[in-house]
Design a protein around this motif. Sequence first.
Motif: not given
Length: 528
Positions: A73-76, A124-125, A113-116, A130-132
Motif C-alpha cells: 500500500x505504501x510502496x505502490x 485481498x481484492x 476519488x478512486x482510492x476511496x 487500493x494499491x492500483x
Amino acid sequence: MAPRNLAVLHALDTARTQWYHLTAIVIAGMGFFTDAYDLFCITTVSKLLGRLYYFDPATKAPGKLPVRVNNLVIGFALIGTLAGQLFFGLLGDKFGRKRVYGITLTIMAICAICSGLSFGSTAKSVMGTLCFFRFWLGFGIGGDYPLSATIMSEYANKKTRGAFIAAVFAMQGVGIIFAGFVSMILSGVFLHFYRAPKFQDDPVYSTQPEADYLWRIVLMLGALPAILTYYWRMKMPETGRYTALIEGNAKQAAADMGRVLDIEIQADQDRLGQFKANNDYKLFSSEFNRRHGKHLIGTMSTWFLLDIAFYSQNLAQKDIFPNMNLTDPAKTVNAIREMFQISKAMFVVALLGTFPGYWFTVFFIEKIGRYYIQLIGFFMMSVFMLIIGINYTDLRNPANHNTFAILYALTFFFANFGPNSTTFVLPAELFPTRVRSTCHAMSAAAGKAGALVAAFGVQSYTLSGRTTRIKHAMMFLAFTNMLGFCCTFLLTETKGRSLEEISGEDEGVYQGEMEMSEAQAEGRSAVM
C-alpha cells in the motif's frame, strides 16, 4: 552597459516582489499541499484498514495489515511517484511546463476519488484495487515535483527565488498537518455518532462497520484541493525562460512576462541565437558532464540519502506516542478511537516538529544560503538520531518521555530546516533551462528510491519491534545523514545569482557580444 542576459530574463531577475509572485506560490504550492495530504493520509487509516479487513476472532487480537500488504500500500504510491517524476520531468522540458501542468492535477483528483472507492468482495481484492489507484495517484503526484519547482524558479526574481521555491515546498508541511487534522475531525465525528465497546470488552464489535466509510472519505477528500486549483493553473502563462530559450520566441516571452509583471519588455529576438549556440549540447553528453555532471551526482545522492532517513523517521512512533499520552494500546480502544488518537498524534508532531522547519527555511534561505542550511540539517539530524539510537532503551522509559519527545521533534525540525527543503530547491536552480525539469525529476526520483529503501528495507527490518533492531536502524540513519553531509560538498551556493549565471547558459554570450561590438567599431574606424 547592457545586461548580459536577455531583456525578458533580466526583467524577471530584477522584478520587485508583487502579487503575481504570491499567486504563483499558492497555485504551485496547492499541488504540494495535495501531494502531502494524499501521501500521508494513508498513515492515519492504515491501522483502521487492518482492523476492518484482517480481524480474526480466533486470535482475540486487533486486526492489522500484514507486513507485505502494508508495504505494498505504501510502496505502490512511492513507485508511482518515482515513475511520474521521471515521465513528467522529461515532458516538461520537451513540451513546456504549462502544457503538462494540469495533467498532473487531473490524475491526482481522479485517483484520490478512486482510492476511496476501492472495491472487492475480499480483503485481498480491496487492497489490490487500493494499491492500483495509489500507484496512479503517486504517478500524478510525482509530476508535480519537477514542474512546480521549475515553474517557480523560472518566475521568481533572483533575490527571493530560494524563498519562493521553499515556500512552494513548505505547503507539503501544511498538507501533512491537514492530513492529521481532517482525519482527526472526521474520526471524532464518527465517534460521536457511532459508539462501540472497547476491544478488551468485546473484540468482535469494537470495529464499527461504519468505519468502512470513514477511511474512504479521508482518501477521497484529497481530490478537493486539486480540483479547486486546476482552473488557476490553466490560466498561468508558460514561463518566459522556456518560451524564449527553448521555443525561441523572445517576442512572445516578452509579451507574456510583461503582462504578468505589468511592465514593457524588449523582445531581444536577435540575441537568442547566441544563447542557443552556447548551449547546444545534449543531456549526458561530455559537455553536460563537464558543466553539470558533478552537480547532478550531488543533487541525486543527497536527495537519495535524505529520503532514507526522512521516510524512516516514524520508526520510534510506537514508543513516542504512548509515552506522550497521545495513543493508547490497541487492545484498550475501539477502531475509530484508535484512528482518532493516531491522527491527533500525527497532527501534533507535524504542527510542533515538522511544520516550523519548512518555514524556517523560507525565512532564512536567502540569508544563510541553501548550501549551509543543507549541511547544518544533515549534521544535526545525524547527531539527534545517533543520540536516540544509543540511548533508545533508556529513552523508552516513561520518566524520560519529555527528553525523547524533544529529540524526536528535533530530527523532524532539522530535516525540514535542512535537506528536505534544500534538496528540492537546488535542482531547480543548478541546471540549464533545456534540461532543468528533467534534472530535477532525476534528483527527485533518486529521493523516492531512498524512500523505497526506507519502506522495504529499514522499516521492514524493525517491524518485529525489537529494541535492538530499532537502535541499530537509528544508528544506520545517523550514518546515512553523514554521507549526505559529505555529498553536499559536490554542490555549490546559488543565492543571489541569476539562473543563467548559475547554469552557465550566458557563458560566452556577453563576451561574444563585446568582441562583435569591438570588431564593428574597428571596421568603422578603418572606413573613416
